[in-house]
Structures are given as C-alpha cells and as structure tokens.
Write a protein that holds these residues in place. Structure first.
Motif, PDB file in Angstrom:
ATOM      1  N   GLU A 134       0.771  -0.936  -0.129  1.00  0.00           N
ATOM      2  CA  GLU A 134       0.160  -0.057  -0.181  1.00  0.00           C
ATOM      3  C   GLU A 134       0.793   1.236   0.103  1.00  0.00           C
ATOM      4  N   HIS A 135       0.311   2.405  -0.529  1.00  0.00           N
ATOM      5  CA  HIS A 135       1.102   3.718  -0.372  1.00  0.00           C
ATOM      6  C   HIS A 135       0.012   4.668   0.075  1.00  0.00           C
ATOM      7  N   ASP A 136      -1.194   4.455   0.391  1.00  0.00           N
ATOM      8  CA  ASP A 136      -2.072   5.354   0.876  1.00  0.00           C
ATOM      9  C   ASP A 136      -1.608   5.611   2.481  1.00  0.00           C
ATOM     10  N   PRO A 137      -1.551   7.055   2.811  1.00  0.00           N
ATOM     11  CA  PRO A 137      -0.892   7.251   4.251  1.00  0.00           C
ATOM     12  C   PRO A 137      -1.948   6.681   5.201  1.00  0.00           C
ATOM     13  N   GLU A 180      14.233   8.821   7.949  1.00  0.00           N
ATOM     14  CA  GLU A 180      14.655   9.565   7.013  1.00  0.00           C
ATOM     15  C   GLU A 180      14.474   9.096   5.591  1.00  0.00           C
ATOM     16  N   THR A 181      13.607   7.736   5.896  1.00  0.00           N
ATOM     17  CA  THR A 181      13.367   7.204   4.591  1.00  0.00           C
ATOM     18  C   THR A 181      12.679   7.993   3.734  1.00  0.00           C
ATOM     19  N   LEU A 182      12.506   7.431   2.442  1.00  0.00           N
ATOM     20  CA  LEU A 182      11.684   8.280   1.348  1.00  0.00           C
ATOM     21  C   LEU A 182      10.329   8.152   1.576  1.00  0.00           C
ATOM     22  N   THR A 183       9.866   7.251   2.198  1.00  0.00           N
ATOM     23  CA  THR A 183       8.173   7.239   2.572  1.00  0.00           C
ATOM     24  C   THR A 183       8.155   8.127   3.902  1.00  0.00           C
ATOM     25  N   GLY A 184       9.024   8.040   4.918  1.00  0.00           N
ATOM     26  CA  GLY A 184       9.071   8.910   6.000  1.00  0.00           C
ATOM     27  C   GLY A 184       8.932  10.433   5.782  1.00  0.00           C
ATOM     28  N   THR A 185       9.893  10.700   4.658  1.00  0.00           N
ATOM     29  CA  THR A 185      10.075  12.266   4.281  1.00  0.00           C
ATOM     30  C   THR A 185       8.721  12.619   3.584  1.00  0.00           C
ATOM     31  N   TYR A 186       8.306  11.841   2.781  1.00  0.00           N
ATOM     32  CA  TYR A 186       6.970  12.361   1.966  1.00  0.00           C
ATOM     33  C   TYR A 186       5.690  12.339   2.879  1.00  0.00           C
ATOM     34  N   LEU A 187       5.635  11.472   3.971  1.00  0.00           N
ATOM     35  CA  LEU A 187       4.546  11.625   4.690  1.00  0.00           C
ATOM     36  C   LEU A 187       4.688  12.695   5.662  1.00  0.00           C
ATOM     37  N   ASN A 188       5.782  13.381   5.939  1.00  0.00           N
ATOM     38  CA  ASN A 188       5.629  14.847   6.741  1.00  0.00           C
ATOM     39  C   ASN A 188       5.453  15.787   5.809  1.00  0.00           C
ATOM     40  N   GLN A 242       3.162  17.668   3.242  1.00  0.00           N
ATOM     41  CA  GLN A 242       1.765  17.953   2.705  1.00  0.00           C
ATOM     42  C   GLN A 242       1.905  18.812   1.604  1.00  0.00           C
ATOM     43  N   VAL A 243       1.142  18.454   0.638  1.00  0.00           N
ATOM     44  CA  VAL A 243       1.124  19.313  -0.996  1.00  0.00           C
ATOM     45  C   VAL A 243       0.104  20.276  -0.477  1.00  0.00           C
ATOM     46  N   THR A 244       0.366  21.423  -0.950  1.00  0.00           N
ATOM     47  CA  THR A 244      -0.819  22.585  -0.561  1.00  0.00           C
ATOM     48  C   THR A 244      -1.439  22.900  -1.919  1.00  0.00           C
ATOM     49  N   HIS A 277      -6.484  10.651  -5.490  1.00  0.00           N
ATOM     50  CA  HIS A 277      -5.404  11.029  -4.690  1.00  0.00           C
ATOM     51  C   HIS A 277      -5.472  12.493  -4.139  1.00  0.00           C
ATOM     52  N   VAL A 278      -5.632  12.938  -3.057  1.00  0.00           N
ATOM     53  CA  VAL A 278      -5.622  14.135  -2.541  1.00  0.00           C
ATOM     54  C   VAL A 278      -4.492  15.256  -3.138  1.00  0.00           C
ATOM     55  N   ASP A 279      -3.218  14.242  -3.150  1.00  0.00           N
ATOM     56  CA  ASP A 279      -1.934  15.363  -3.461  1.00  0.00           C
ATOM     57  C   ASP A 279      -2.154  15.732  -4.860  1.00  0.00           C
ATOM     58  N   ILE A 280      -3.010  14.922  -5.918  1.00  0.00           N
ATOM     59  CA  ILE A 280      -2.835  15.261  -7.239  1.00  0.00           C
ATOM     60  C   ILE A 280      -4.078  16.222  -7.390  1.00  0.00           C
TER      61      ILE A 280
END
Length: 740
Positions: A389-392, A428-436, A438-440, A696-699
């Motif tokens: 899964e990719h969904d937070p 500091e993994t890729l997933t951890g970084t992107y979970l923190n 949020q796209v505006t 996907h909310v970021d898109i």
C-alpha cells in the motif's frame, strides 16, 4: 508470545539477499517506490511458496487442475501459513456472472422465493437464470438478444423486382433470390412499403412453407429467418468473414420477452411480500437492505438474516451503490478486490495469511476507513494480514511497516525500514520524508478561457448533466466511488470528443511476444543497428521470424499439452529462454548480443544507445517513471499502473490533443506523485488538455480545475456538486472539498 513469519536470503527478481521478519496475527504494510521489490517479497516469495506447498498436499489428479508455481529464490521461509491472495485482477466472467451470483446472495434469494413465494412453482433452481428451468426461453438467461437490423437487409422504397433485397449474401445467391421472386408468395412489383403487415411478416419471418421453384419442391425462409440460420444460430465458431457480417448487420437489444430480467415468465410472477425476485435484483444494495428489513415472515427469518448480513458487508466496504444484477465484467479492479474481500469475511477460517495488493485503489478518502475496518476485522479473527500500500491512511493502521527501496529496479531490493508508523514518521526514509510533507492547494491555477463542452447525459445515475472542461488546463474529475465520474466522462465527453487519447489501466493491446521495445516502436531500429553492424539482414534479429530458436519458435519456452492435465510451460533447453537461435546470438553490436541488449533496463539502454530515434522514446519511458523496466520484458508481466505509464510514454510528445488519464496514481509511491505531476504539467504546457479521474488528494490539490460529482454514490450521486478552481471547493458541501 508473538510468532513470526521469517524469510531468509530472498533473491527473487531484484531482491538483494534480504531477510524479512513479519509478526503473525498482525497487520504488516509493505511500502516503497514502484519497482522497489515489494511484490517480489510478498507475491514472488511468500504467496508463491505458500501456494506451491499447499498444492503439493493434493493428489496428482487434483494438482493437474491447479496453477503451477516455481520455487522462489530464497534460502528459507519459516512459519508459513496458507495464503489467500486478494489482488486487483478484475473478476471478469461472462454475461451470466453478476454480483449476486459471485457473492452467493442470489442463492439465498432463490431459496427465499422457492420456500415462501406465492404462487409456489418449484425448487430454487426455478429462480436461476443460469438454469434451464428458470431462464427466459427467448434470451436463455442473458437478458439481451441479438437483433437483426432489417434496414440492412431490405430497402422498403423498392419492390422485389427492383432489388429491394440488399443483403449481399442473399442478393448474390441465385437460388435464394428465386425463393422470393419465383415462389408466387409475393407481388414482386409491389413496393415493400405498400405491403400489408401479414405480407411483411411473411417476407421477413416466414418459415416451414413448402413452395415449388423451377419445378423442385423447396422450403421457404423469410429474410430474417434465413439470416438467423446462416449467422446467428449457426453451430460452431463462425469464420472471421461470417462474424464480420453478423456484427455489421445486427445489434444487441433488451430481450423483448423478459424485458432484460433474464428469468422465465413463471419465475417473474412469483412474489414475496408483493415483490418479484427481479425487482430485488435491480435495487441498489442500500435500498435492497431497507426493503428486506420491511419483510416480516417468521418462517423465512434465518434466510432474511443471512441476506442482510451479506448485503451489509458489501455496503460497509463502500459498494452500496451497486445492484445484484450488475455484471462482474463491468466492475473495476478496485470494486472487484473489495467484492473478494467481503467474501472472506463470511468464512470462519482462522490463522490464514491474507495478502492484499493496494486495496485502497478506487476508494475516495471518505471510504478508506471502511477498508481499514475490514482489514482489522480479518486480523482480529486471528489471521495475518499483509498489505502492499501507498495510502497514508492505510499505512497508519499497520502494526508493522516495512519499506523496500531505496529506489526501483537494480537500485532497489533492500529493506530500508522496519517498525511502527510513528517510527516511520521519524525516519529519514523516502516514505517517512514524504509522509511529513503535505502538498498545498494550487493558488495560481491556469485560467479557463475556453471550454470543451460534452453533451447532456442521463446515463445510469447521471442527473441530466454535461462535462465542461477548460482547454489547455489540468482538470480533475473527483467524487466517491459510484458517483458517476466514469459515466460522465464516457457518455457526456468521449461521445462528443472521440479523438480523446484515453490512457487507462487496461492491458496494452499486445500479444505474448510483445515487449516495451516493440510497444514504443524502437525494436525495428535496434534490429537495423544489428543488421548494419554485422552486414546481415535485420530480420535475423526478430524472434518472430528468421532469428527464432527452431526448438521453441521464439517463445522461449516449450508448452506441453498432456490432454488430461493443464498445459505445462518449461524453459526451452536449446536457447535457455533467450528465444533466438545460437547463430543470431553470435552477432554483436557494441559488444553485446541481441539477448543482452533486450535485457538492459531503460536506464541502461539510455547509456548504451546514441541514436536519436531510440533515445527520444527511451527518454519518454524514463520520464513516466519506467526507467527500471527491461526493454525486452514481456508486456504480460506489467501491472495495470505500468501499462498505463507505457501508454503515456507512447503518446508523450503529441501536441494539441485531449488526454484522459484514469487514476494515474495507481501503484505510485508518494515520491512518484511529484513525477506524475511533472508529466501531466508537461503535457499541458505543450498545448494539450489533460483530464484526470482521481482520488489521490495530493494530485487533486494541484489541479487547475476540479469537477466534483456526487454528492454520494449510486442514486444519491450523478450531479455536478462543484466545478471551478481548487481554492473555491472549500466553500461548498463537497465531500472531496473536506479532504483536500
């Protein structure tokens, strides 16, 4: 005390000798970029070995009907349970397979009507459209029938003598024509338009009449009757030419006898609480549940309770907008997966290993909690649940998260993180970084100066609406599952603008011999380079013709048919799966033979080739995030998301077009969302109009224009709730607005 599933030294595909420890009876989520190796661990190693060992417990006869699994490249697996794989493959099935039949809800309804229905007509099979006792005698339980287009057989403005029969296979057959012109049944000089109803019926549908033609006794057949015998009712498979004629001269229509209800007139007349079974099958599940709750029959209480429970599970997972007569072949991948999930909730087996492949696909953020509740229920019954899964919001409920990476293909295959969701956020993994991060919301959208306007549509649940899309912008079509997004796009927009380039997740139109190199059109260039370099014919370097291994004919494997068993595929012992003859493999270009070149990834190919025509198309593949794919990999091995990005790569450099992308976030890690946004913005900046159906909310946050359909699914949807710029959606009651 916690037990663990332990994997030691996994090397399947790109895995770099990894060790994985998974707690049993817990939820473990695997995440990481596309192509990092998640599926190699979960499907290629765990699921494959579990299924292989389970199949080994059956007799040779039973094994002959089961799929074959090869032993994975791994040092050891301990504490492995029986696995149940719930993937995104569409349920498919033929026109006789519906939501009701696949979930066994129809079986309970049939029992209900056979026991308490009035008038009583017999056992449960009398209410099955797949049984000869219950099916409509005209359409045989399909609900539709093929109808001949009479206008393509006959010109009513002419008489028979003037050539009213225009259907070539009859018109050009002298004996057939004599049966109409010389039978004495018709006034051949009378225009067809002037025929009485009886004469017209005889001309089109007459049969079993004895006539004399040229002194020979013969049977007369009407035009439609003859067409049906020659094409529609012909036994065996039609020739391609005959099939083409049938397709061109007929169309499918609702059965005139049962009105599309599939059942016999006798079954349709039976009522329970003044309701026929067909009426219940047509109801939306949420409405069906309410109707069943009003039926008070003590003798049927257990059946009604079972129906309520099964239907309730489907509603709980967000499928309340479907009806039981919905054909399974029309369900999306996400809907199919959720139907499979619900089926397993109803069993009492425990200590199983449930494996899910991105179950959040197709779900609006509003409905993800329903999925999570189902995963938790499966775990709490005493099962081990593994989810890719990719969904937070799904990752949050994991007891353990495992991130595979750091990147795709040869740059992946390592375990980057194992721990809880909270620990992942601090990593500091890729997933951890992107979970923190949020796209505006897009505060400076491209302006809507001119619009493409679709036609008004009332198809399915649409409330007489039309899709209006601003030109040369990025437009997002949003709304909960079942709200009418796909219907609006297809029936309102695509019918008006058929030139739209549709990039969905359906398998690319290829065959078993296709690969990315053939699909994007660089294989001919590669063959020419080999031919020129070695002063031989380029056709030698095709495994579809001269260059093919003689033993396997370029397949790379030998297929053995054992009559009473499934066909078995084994690697060709001569070419060892390379597909080419040894003579061809002796030729080289820049130090590599053709098999070695086709084994290169897109990334490696960009370093290997200098030719502009090849490089440009490879760069398009890299741009859409497929740099890790081998250019000679079989297209049949690609996921839905990868197929979609392959199609995108093949269209990447067009200008002035309309693009439609259906959920391009499928299979994409959070870090890949940046990538797909760059691609879509590149297309718009090139002068194209891009329309995206997406959850996907970021898109959604980065759109220029949003069209939100709803407010809910099924009959509570079908309206345009909002259309405008992203910042404005916050001021409405839109469900999507609440989440972005």
């Amino acid at each position: 005390m916690t037990e663990y599933l332990r994997i030691t030294g996994a090397r399947e595909n790109n895995l770099k000798n990894v060790d994985v420890v998974i707690p049993k009876r817990k939820i473990t989520v695997f995440t990481g970029v596309s192509g990092s190796g998640k599926s190699s661990i979960v499907f290629g190693t765990i699921a494959s070995e579990s299924q292989r060992q389970l199949n080994e417990t059956f007799s040779a006869f039973v094994r002959s009907f089961l799929p074959k699994y090869k032993e994975p490249d791994v040092d050891g697996i301990e504490n492995l349970s029986t696995s149940v794989v719930i993937d995104q493959k569409r349920l498919g099935g033929n026109s006789r397979s519906t939501l009701g039949t696949i979930t066994d809800i129809n079986s309970l309804l049939r029992v209900l009507y056979s026991r308490v229905g009035k008038p009583s007509i017999g056992t449960a099979n009398y209410f099955s459209f797949n049984d000869k006792e219950g099916m409509c005698e005209q359409c045989h339980g399909i609900g539709r029938s093929v109808v001949v287009d009479e206008k393509k057989l006959l010109n009513p403005e002419l008489s028979l003598a003037e050539g009213a029969i225009i259907f070539a296979p009859i018109k050009n057959t002298e004996w057939y024509m004599k049966s109409y012109l010389d039978s004495g049944l018709f006034d051949v000089n009378k225009k067809i338009n002037d025929y009485s109803a009886e004469e017209r019926e005889l001309l089109l549908y007459g049969k079993d009449l004895k006539v004399k033609i040229d002194g020979v006794n013969s049977s007369y057949e009407g035009l439609v009757t003859r067409f049906n015998r020659l094409y529609l009712l012909k036994e065996g498979e039609l020739s391609p030419r005959a099939q083409k004629i049938l397709n061109e001269h007929s169309h499918e229509a609702v059965c005139s006898l049962c009105g599309g209800k599939r059942l016999s007139q006798r079954a349709l007349a039976v009522k329970v609480a003044d309701l026929g079974i067909a009426e219940l099958l047509e109801l939306q599940l949420t409405d069906l549940q309410h109707v069943l709750a009003t039926i008070e029959l003590s003798e049927a209480a257990p059946i009604l309770k079972g129906l309520q429970e099964k239907i309730g599970h489907l509603i709980d997972i967000g499928l309340g907008y479907l009806s039981l007569n919905r054909e399974t072949s029309t369900l999306s991948g996400g809907e199919s997966q959720r139907v499979k999930m619900v089926k397993h909730l109803n069993n009492s087996l425990v200590d199983l290993l449930y494996i899910f492949d991105e179950p959040s696909i197709g779900l609006h953020p509003r409905d993800v909690h329903r999925l999570n509740e189902l995963l938790i229920k499966l775990r709490d019954k005493g099962n081990t649940v593994i989810v890719i899964e990719h969904d937070p919001d799904v990752i949050k409920i994991a007891d353990q998260v495992i991130e595979v990476g750091p990147h795709a293909g040869k740059h992946g295959g390592e375990i980057m993180f194992t721990g809880t969701y909270e620990e992942l956020l601090r990593s500091e993994t890729l997933t951890g970084t992107y979970l923190n991060n949020q796209v505006t919301l897009n505060t400076a959208p491209r302006q809507a100066n001119d619009f493409y306007r679709g036609r008004l549509s009332e198809q399915h649940n649409l409330k007489k609406v039309a899709l209006k899309v601003p030109k040369e912008t990025l437009t997002l079509i949003t709304g909960v599952a079942g709200s009418g997004k796909s219907t609006l796009v297809k029936d309102s927009f695509l019918t008006q603008f058929p030139e739209t380039i549709v990039i969905d997740q359906a398998a690319a139109q290829t065959n078993s011999r296709s690969n990315p190199a053939t699909y994007i059109g660089i294989m001919d260039n590669i063959r020419k380079l080999f031919g020129k370099s070695n002063d031989v014919s380029p056709s030698l370097f095709s495994y579809n013709s001269k260059g093919a291994c003689e033993n396997c004919k370029g397949q790379g494997y030998i297929e053995t048919n054992l009559a009473f068993m499934d066909a078995v595929k084994t690697e060709c012992p001569i070419c060892e799966g390379k597909r080419y003859s040894q003579e061809v493999l002796n030729y080289e270009f820049q130090g590599k033979n053709i098999n070695e070149v086709l084994s290169l990834t897109v990334e490696e190919s960009l370093e290997f080739f200098q030719e502009k025509a090849i490089v440009k198309k490879l760069e398009a593949m890299a741009q859409v995030g497929l740099a890790y794919l081998a250019i000679g990999q079989s297209m049949s091995t690609l996921s839905g998301g990868e197929c979609q990005r392959m199609k995108l790569a093949s269209e990447f450099y067009k200008k002035g077009s309309i693009y439609l992308l259906d959920e391009p976030s499928t299979g994409l890690h959070l870090s890949d969302i940046d990538h797909i946004m760059k691609i879509m913005n590149h297309l718009v900046n090139q002068g194209n109009t891009v329309i995206v159906i997406e959850h996907h909310v970021d898109i959604i946050r980065q759109a220029d224009w949003i069209v939100d359909i709803g407010p809910d699914g099924g009959d509570k949807g079908g309206a345009i709730v909002f259309e405008g710029h992203p910042l404005e959606i916050k001021k409405t009651d839109s469900l999507t607005g609440q989440y972005i």
